[in-house]
Every structure is written in C-alpha cells, then in structure tokens.
Write an enzyme that holds these catalytic residues in place. Structure first.
Site, short mmCIF file in Angstrom:
data_model
loop_
_atom_site.label_atom_id
_atom_site.label_comp_id
_atom_site.label_asym_id
_atom_site.label_seq_id
_atom_site.Cartn_x
_atom_site.Cartn_y
_atom_site.Cartn_z
N HIS A 69 0.91 -1.33 0.03
CA HIS A 69 -0.03 -0.15 0.01
C HIS A 69 0.99 1.46 -0.04
CE1 HIS A 69 0.69 -1.42 4.16
NE2 HIS A 69 0.33 -0.25 4.60
N SER A 116 -1.38 -8.13 -0.62
CA SER A 116 -2.05 -9.04 0.47
C SER A 116 -0.62 -9.26 1.11
CB SER A 116 -2.20 -10.29 -0.50
OG SER A 116 -2.73 -11.24 0.71
N LYS A 237 4.36 7.43 11.50
CA LYS A 237 3.40 7.33 10.47
C LYS A 237 2.88 8.78 10.23
CE LYS A 237 -0.38 4.50 8.89
NZ LYS A 237 -0.92 3.12 8.89
N GLU A 356 3.71 -24.36 3.54
CA GLU A 356 3.07 -24.12 2.01
C GLU A 356 3.06 -23.00 1.57
OE1 GLU A 356 1.55 -25.79 4.42
OE2 GLU A 356 1.96 -27.98 4.00
N HIS A 405 -2.30 -36.84 -4.08
CA HIS A 405 -3.45 -37.45 -3.00
C HIS A 405 -4.77 -36.65 -3.33
CE1 HIS A 405 0.57 -38.84 -1.65
NE2 HIS A 405 -0.34 -39.68 -0.93
N GLN A 417 -6.94 -35.23 4.45
CA GLN A 417 -5.81 -35.28 3.25
C GLN A 417 -6.34 -35.68 1.71
OE1 GLN A 417 -2.91 -35.86 5.47
NE2 GLN A 417 -4.56 -35.19 6.83
#
Lengths: 610, 610
Positions: A69, A116, A237, A356, A405, A417
């Site tokens: 931002h 994000s 800020k 992940e 899987h 799973q």
C-alpha cells in the site's frame, strides 16, 4: 552537497510526491509513504545497486515492497531514479497508468505483485535463493510493515531464510506503530520484534528510520554475520506532516486540497537535487547459463503406475535437460515423489518443510529471477497457499504446482488429506492451466507441457497406481482431450479425468455386454477445457453427457463442462475475464464488461440470434 | 500400585493398542503414536479433568490433537478412559467406524477436525478464549508435532495466545525429530523451539517426554506465570520398538505381521491396569447463559448504504439480543464495519490483527464451545485462510464469515484487494451457505439468517453504497431469490447479485425505452441457489439467461447457474456430494457414487428417459 544532505533532500522530494500523488488520485496511503520516505531515499539512492536501464540485469539488487500500500513512494523513487517520467506520477491509480494502487508487474521493475500483506518476505527469500544459485552479487531488500509481521507467512519465510543461510537478504520493517484500524500488537516495542527475528535466526539491527546517517550505518552491517539481516526502523506514520503524524485514522486516506496545502507548507518547497545522479550501478556480471530444453527422455512404463510417481520421474528427467528447473516440496517428497528430483539435483532442490505459503512465495521469487520452480504437496494442503497462488497469478508468475493425493481415491487417511476442492480453487485463478492426468505416460507429457507453458500451471496427481492407457509417443497438448471409446451408436458421452477415466472404461465394458454403446472422453486438460471437441462429441452421442470426477460438486470439472454446455441453452455469461487494473468503479465495471451497456448489448445479441 | 506405575502401564497399553490398530488397518502412523504415548497417558489419566459421560461438560479440560495423524493413540486413550469400547479400536479406519485416520467430530469428543497440520493451536486459542469468556475452570491442551511448528499459522496462534494473556492454554510439542520425509529443521535442538516460543510471549518448559515423573512435574507449572505455557517434550519416534526408534522412513507406515509380533515381544504383555479409574472428574460448574435470540431491531435505512456498513449495524443489533455472538476481525474493522460491534461489545470482540488463518482457527474453537463467531476481512484475504475454512467445514463448525470489498467495484486499490475468487473458494466447501446481498435491508436479513443457520456461512459485501431495493420487513430465506422485474413479454432473464443487480436494473430501463422487456432476478443466495425458481423464470422468458457477476469467470454465480441449467441439456453429474469418510478406495468410490456401477446406472436412467 554531501550524500547525507542529498539523501535528506531526496526523502523530502519523495514525501512531496507521495502527498501530491495520493491527493490527485483521491485515494491511497500517504501516511505509510511518509514513514518510509527516509528509508526509501537511502535504499534507492545509496545502498541498492541497480542498472536503471535494465530491470533484468543479473547484478541488480532487488527490492520487494511487501507493504504494497506504500506503492506511491515506490513509484516516486523510480521516477526520481530516472526510470519513469516524473510527470507520470500524477497519473497514479488511473486506469491508463501502470502506477497502480498496489504494485503489480505491469510496471516492469516490479517482480511480484504485493498488497496481500505478509507475502513479500517469502518472495524475497525465493529471489535470494535464486541469486545465490545463479551467483548474482546482488542482494534482496524487502520492505515490510510492522502490522504484517502478525502474518504467519512472515515467520515461515524467516525460518527458511535462516535455514538456507541467506546472507544476501535484508528485511526492513517500517515500525510506524499504527495498523489500519488500530495500533499494532507491539506498537513501539521494537524489542518484541527483535526477540522474534533473533529467535528465527536473523541478525537484528535497530535504527531511527528518520535519521539518514543511522540508516546508512545499519546498511553497512547487512549480511556481516553470515545470516539474513533485519533492520527494525522506528518511524512515525505521517512523518513530516504534523497533523497526521502518529495519529490513528489516517491509514488509507489522502489529504484534501486544504490539508495538502498545509502539509506542503510544513514539508517546505521541493528541494533541488538530481536524485538520479545518486543511483549506484552494479558491476557487470554474466547471467547464469540456463538451458531451457523441455523434451526429456520418457520412461518406458510397462505396468500400472501412480501418476504421482510418473510426475517424480518426469521431473528428474526434465531436470537433466533443463537446469532452470528447481523443485520445492513441503516435507512430503516421498509422497509427491519429488524425491526423484531431490536425489539427482540436491543443489536445485529446496526442502520447504511444512510451510506451504512460504514454499509458493519462494517459488514466485525464483520464477521472478528466471528459474522454473515446480512445487509439490498434497493437493489438500495447497489450499493453505491459496492467497499466494492468487498473488502469483496477479504477478504473471511462471510457477508450476503439483497436488498429489486427490479425492476419495486416496483411501483411509480421511477427508483432511483428500484434495476435494483443489480444482475449484485453481480454476478461478486467471490464466491458470489445470491438468489432471490419468496414466503415467500422459503425466510425463503434461509435465513437459507445463514446463514449456509460460504461466501458472497446476497438475493434479493420484495416489494409487493406475493402468497404462497411452504410449510414450502420444501427444497431450494443453487444452486438449482424448476420445477413448467412440462408435456410431453411442447413446451418451462420459467425461472423466484421472481416476474416473478408469471407472468410465469399466462402465463401458459393462454396458457393452448389454449392447449399449457410449463415448468416453479423458478431459485431462480441465482448464482450458477442450470445449469444442467435447461439445461435438456430446452432440454426436444423442446429446447426453455424464461428467464423473473425484472432487466436490462445485467448482470442478462438472462446473467446467456445465459452463461449456450452457452456451447451448442460450446462456451468456458476463463476468471479469482478465486481470483487472486500478481505476474508478464505473470505468472498471464498463471496461471489464459488466456494466449496463454490456448487458444491453448481450440482450440485443440474443435477439439478433447471436 | 502408585500413580506413576499406573501411568507407565497405561502408556504401554496405549502403545500396544496403537501398534495393533494400525497393523489391523494396514495403514496409519504408529511411530508418531509411540512418541507421544507417555504424554497421552499423563494427560488423559492424570492432568486433564473431564467428565467421561459428557463431552460438552462446561468444566471439562479440552484436548486438541493438532498432530492429527496420531489419531490411533487418541482413540486408544478414549477407549482406556471407558468412553468407547476397547473392541472398537480394531475397526480403525473402517468405513463403518467413527475412528477415522485423522480425527473428525463424527466422534463426539472431537471438537475440531485435524490432519492439516499447524491448525490445532489456533483452535485451542479460540477454545481457551471462549472458556475464559464463559468462566469455565477448564484448560485447553494442544498436542502438536515438531514438524508442524514450521507452519506460520502456529506463530499467528502463539502471538494471539500471549496477546490475550491466556494462561488456560498449554501446548505440548512432541519433539520426535523426524518429519514425514526428512528430519525436521531443528531436529533435537529444543532450545531453538524454546527461543521462538519465548519470543512469542510463552512460558516454556522442557521435559523428557518419556519420563512420567518429569511430565507430571512440568504439568504442575502450567499457567503459573500468567501466560500461555508450552511444554517441549523430547521424544523418540517409534519409542518402545527398537527397530523403528528414531529411524527415518517410518512416518506413515504400519507394521507387518512379523514386525508386529517382534514389536509386541519388545513392548511386553498388555499390563493389567484399569485406566478408567485414573480419569479425574472436574468440579461441576454452571454453563454460561447464552441467549440465542436471532430477531433483532432493523435499521430504518433512508438512503443508499453500503452492504458492508449494514453488516456492521446488523452485527451490533444481533449482539444486543444474542450474547453467544462474538466477532473477530483482521485489522480491517473500519472497512468491514465490524467496528460497530466492537464499540458496543468490547468483551466479545477480538482484534485478530493481520493473521487471517488464526482468526478462522480461533473462530472454530469458539464455535466448538457454543459461541457463534462472526469473522470478517476483505474477501480477498479470506483466501489466506482457505485451508482453515475447509477444515472448519470438515468439523461441521458453526462459523460465519464475511468478506468485504468484493470485485472490481472496490475501485482504485487494484486487484490484490478485490475479492474475485471468493465465491469460487467458498462454493466447493461442503454445506457452505454463500450469500451476496445487494441492499442494506437484505444484508440485515441475511445476517439474521446466517446467525440462525447451523453451519458455515459466507456473506459477500460490497464496498460502495448501493441504493435501497427492499424494505425492513422483506424476508430473504437462505436458498431464495427475488424476481425484481417481470412481465408477460420478457425475452430474457438477467441474473445478478450484489452490485450487478443495479447494473441489471439500469439495463432494464434502457431496454424498456426500446420496448424490450426482460426479467431480473436477484440471486442473493448463491449457495444453495434457488434453482427451481430461477429455471422457471428462464423458461418463462424464452429460455434465455444472462448471468452477470463481479467475480472471475470460473467458480462463481455463472458456474452455479450453468450447473443448474445443465440438467436441461441432459447432463448428469456424478461427484462427491457429501463429506467422505475413511475407507478403502474401492469402497469409497462406490459409496460416494462415482464407481462403474453408478455410471452404468446413470446411463440407464438416461435411456429410460429419467
């Protein structure tokens, strides 16, 4: 004028630009630009080395603005460095401008979209890993907000950087105390951040983020401990504009005309300094020689084989002919079979442990530096990284994902799973190729196709071994399908992919006994779907279609085929069909085809029989 | 027999059960059960207090097995405690059994499904927060693996627990050194974990996880520092069976017959001890009085209002009549407007900072303890928590999510801030209700509906103000739709939701000028979709449908309608339509309707004209 004076002047220029740009745009985040103005000046015009003529120069230091931002000050810095015209700054957030509200790689110096929060550090770790691998002298700077340090992905990345002993990465946390809606958890307790980063193996430096000399001193220490470095910069800020300094409620708020005038008066006149003169060029180095061949030696399978295993063999063989391929796996390499690659190419293999999000973020960073990252986990667990995957697509990133899987066919491990939503979470990703092989030969061909395809690709592999259907030589283009059974008397078409193709073939045999003939399609390319051929086959088999898939009801192959078929029942679907850009709401509704005008047009097309 | 001896014997029984169960099932993770056997014995038969007759007893201590793959030892502990029959253990992973491969709340003592690693601590933090709010004397124990500490979500949860000063939570990390495919990052460096947890504000204890006396000593210190406590337990994966102890390659592997016999010989005969006698009951306490009213005072809107703002007002009014409602927000409460609730009910409001995964995990924990959590962020950032949302659905969790700032209609902030895949990631979630209001009155009605509905619900709100379409009194049931324009000469039906309803209404007016009439449907219930009515309206308007939505092409309302329409073009869709359970692959393919038999059936139905 000495360098310190120059940097202070440049910082003031960046402040003025940020205020003006966001005022002109009528939206944006000036206060967070002001807190990092001195840091930005010191980075761009002293510490970072980069060739302003070539964002791809292998010797460049890289910058990731994780606190996306603050984009206006990034654009301002590029303008001051002579990379974009100063006058373009006032087009911030216009639909015609590459200077968007949050950075995207539409502006070619941006290597990964941000906005994000908490993702930039992973991207930086990936870049730093790639630069280490390719022997770049460059370093990676990641500018983060204090608020985003609450994101777990930050700590996954911090872990990885220290585990990988990356001394070529420096995170700078702009500790300006205020989040969007509240003060941050730690406010000005810099020691709290220091404890965390130290515990995660980083060298920690603390500075006053508005003192140019202190910032430069800190920069000298980067990487000196042989570890990743974080600079915790205490800032204010809104720094420079007294009436917004350190005040809650000014997060995403531009100044109004009268406020701007008051602010500019405080900041003072635009200092006269040629910032571009202070850009420091890197020494020239050779780019690593990446051999981008894709045609690899296929395995001569003789018996039924799991597609996940074929994926592993294919990766290994691809790795032999293409040294741009790197592989990441989240501690399941003995299940996804990326271990086949890990064993052959340890230096291009990255054990990403059970993290992940960071795995995918690192992949984005590696892709940004020209590598072709393949990342694998159970399909179910890739959902953990969906936000990163989304941002990768928004970054036009050349990443390859494999989820193993899938579906109930994994058996006893239970629903947690089973990849049962994976097609649904990949299909909406713009431009994402979604492939779902049924046999080992097809898997290998699709691995080649996804390596060759520029852009994000997802391969869905199955746990149990499946029979061989095809040959080593057969071609499987992205966007294709295979008709496996076909006759003049077919009464229906069965469309499957992966494991269900074999169920369909069994059904075929059963039906044949009763003299009922059906057509069978292996829709291995779930996205793009081979619509034309599939519709033709359905039409040619008395217009009856059966979709069968090992995936929850919504969002998978069923929806894909239904959407394809819907055209035949006179549907028109108006929706967002490409990555939208910044602009005003009405402009965007219109540009992307969902405004009143487009609806009128669609109705008229219908009436005209189109 | 003293308690220490008894606990050692119970631990041995748990070991034997774990070995036998996984051997019998032919799959599962015995080695990770063995490493935590002594910890489990000490927890269940000494430290935890619970009423074995009532899993909902408000005084119970709670246990979350974050390392869900150790499910067998959990089932064994429940059996030893007399909660389930011992003989049921040998049905582990059978399709008929509630004792699944990873825990799910089908077994009523399980409050949240686990098996996607790194999520249990957030659930525990949510439970502990709820128990603190409801004045339960109980505590929450979360048993984690060392490998899963690489997940960022763990550190989001660790942050939250210390920020919330939860002294009623204890995490136990089973540091058994080995992950699935490799040793963990820190192996036996317990000091590395200690540094991290301390930096995140936890009280850290270290023990030998196989010494019962040491474990009990550590338990005495839980919460004594007024902070959350973590016990780092050094253990040996496979402990008790020499040939698998501390060896890589034994992660998810049951013993074979001969291996089992050798193992049982080493462990020794089943000790004779009545474990159930050692279960410690809690003192009875009153459950908090939660008033579950849903009908709240509606705001008499007079002018156009953003649905996100109406959501905020509705939450506040709902909170006045229903004290089970709690609200969590990821530092965007001034954008999602949950601040309306935060201002009124600070004690039921949880600032979750920028950590969406933990926010959703906490919500699951709170729902498990009987509260009704509403959680809000930008729709785009809920994708960060998709894995948690998936697991919440698998937990039959009563959580409510709101995603604001959807689609290109947010304007200039750019794609990273636009919810463009949110419908697609919520639609596949089994049982998930997906609502998308167009005006403020409708929003309030839908907030009431989602609070009243038992199960996971998602509300999609829009940034800009939209005109008022309805009244304070109008009803909007889940699964409904509204026909906004209708006439006998309609030539098409336009189906929109949210912002596009207004675009459709504009189109209606334009078309009317040219004497072209269309039908307009507000499909506010995207899931379940009001299929019957929508199809009838389409059929009644010359069979023409136009879907218009502010969402990427795939997975949203377009797919939903296409899928609904596809029935009219003779599609049958075979797929997984409910949450599958553990079982053998062929059983599952058949039970859930995608085996050859079902395909044969579908073809025959077609031929019979069904």
């Amino acid at each position: 004028m000495n360098r310190l004076e120059a940097l202070e002047k440049i910082a003031k220029r960046l402040r003025i630009h940020s205020l003006m740009m966001t005022w002109k745009a009528g939206s944006g985040h000036p206060s967070t630009c002001l807190s990092m103005a001195d840091l930005a000046a010191c980075l761009f015009f002293h510490e970072m080395k980069f060739n302003p003529k070539d964002p791809e120069d292998w010797a460049n230091d890289e910058l990731v603005l994780s606190k996306g931002h603050a984009a206006p000050i990034l654009w301002a810095a590029y303008a001051e460095a002579g990379i974009i015209p100063l006058k373009d700054l006032m087009d911030l957030r216009k639909i015609s401008s590459e200077l968007e509200g949050h950075p995207t790689p539409r502006m070619k110096w941006i290597k990964a979209a941000t906005g994000s929060l908490g993702q930039g550090l992973s991207v930086g770790v990936g870049m730093a890993s790639a630069m280490k691998l390719g022997k770049s002298p460059g370093r990676v700077f990641v500018v983060m907000g204090d608020g985003e340090c609450a994101e777990g992905a930050v700590w996954e990345a911090a872990n990885a950087a220290s585990f990988l002993k990356l001394k070529n990465i420096c995170a700078i946390v702009d500790v300006n105390r205020l989040g969007q809606s509240d003060p941050t958890m730690h406010q000005y307790d810099l020691a709290a951040y220091a404890r965390k980063f130290r515990a995660f193996g980083w060298d920690v430096l603390q500075v006053n983020g508005h003192k140019v000399d202190a910032i430069l001193e800190a920069f000298k220490k980067i990487g000196k401990k042989g570890r990743p470095t974080v600079i915790l910069a205490k800032t204010i800020k809104g720094k420079g504009v007294s009436f917004i300094e350190n005040k809650n409620g000014w997060h995403g708020k531009p100044l109004k005309e009268d406020e701007l005038q008051a602010a500019l008066k405080e900041v003072g006149p635009m200092p006269d300094v040629d910032a571009a003169k202070y850009v420091r060029l890197p020494k020239r180095v050779a780019k690593p020689k990446l051999i981008r061949a894709f045609s690899f030696e296929r395995t001569p399978y003789k018996e039924k084989t799991a597609t996940r295993l074929a994926f592993g063999y294919a990766l290994r063989e691809l790795g032999k002919v293409n040294n741009a391929v790197v592989v990441l796996d989240g501690d399941v390499k003995n299940s996804t079979y990326t271990e086949k690659f890990f064993e052959y190419f340890p230096e291009r293999s990255f054990q990403s442990y059970i993290a992940e999000q960071n795995m995918v973020g690192m992949g984005m960073g590696m892709a940004a530096k020209g590598y072709i990252p393949f990342m694998a986990s159970f399909a179910a667990f890739l959902s953990r990284a969906h936000d990163q995957i989304r941002m990768a697509a928004y970054s036009f990133s050349n990443i390859k994902l494999c989820g193993s899987h899938v579906g109930v066919s994994i058996g006893e491990d239970g629903p947690s799973q089973m990849g049962l939503e994976d097609l649904a979470i990949f299909r909406p990703i713009p431009g994402c190729v979604v492939l779902y092989p049924s046999d080992a030969f097809q898997t290998e061909a699709l691995v080649e196709a996804m390596a060759q395809h520029q852009g994000i690709c997802y391969l869905r592999t199955t746990r149990p071994a499946t029979p061989l259907l095809y040959s080593k030589e057969e071609q499987f283009p992205i966007g294709g399908s295979k008709v496996l059974r076909k006759g003049p008397n077919d009464v229906a078409t069965i469309i499957g992919a992966g494991i269900t193709v074999f169920e369909a073939l069994k059904a075929y045999e059963e039906l044949k006994k009763e003299n009922i003939e059906v057509r069978i399609i292996d829709a291995y390319s779930v996205q793009p779907l081979d619509k034309e051929n599939i519709l033709r086959e359905i039409a040619d088999s008395q217009g009856r279609a059966i979709v069968v898939e090992d995936h929850f009801e919504n969002g998978g192959l069923g929806d894909a085929v239904a959407a394809a078929l819907a055209g035949k029942t006179a549907i028109k679907h108006l929706c967002i069909r490409e990555l939208p850009r910044s602009g005003k709401p009405d402009e965007l509704l219109d540009q992307y085809g969902i405004s009143a005008r487009h609806i009128v047009g669609a109705v008229k097309e219908f009436l005209a029989g189109q």
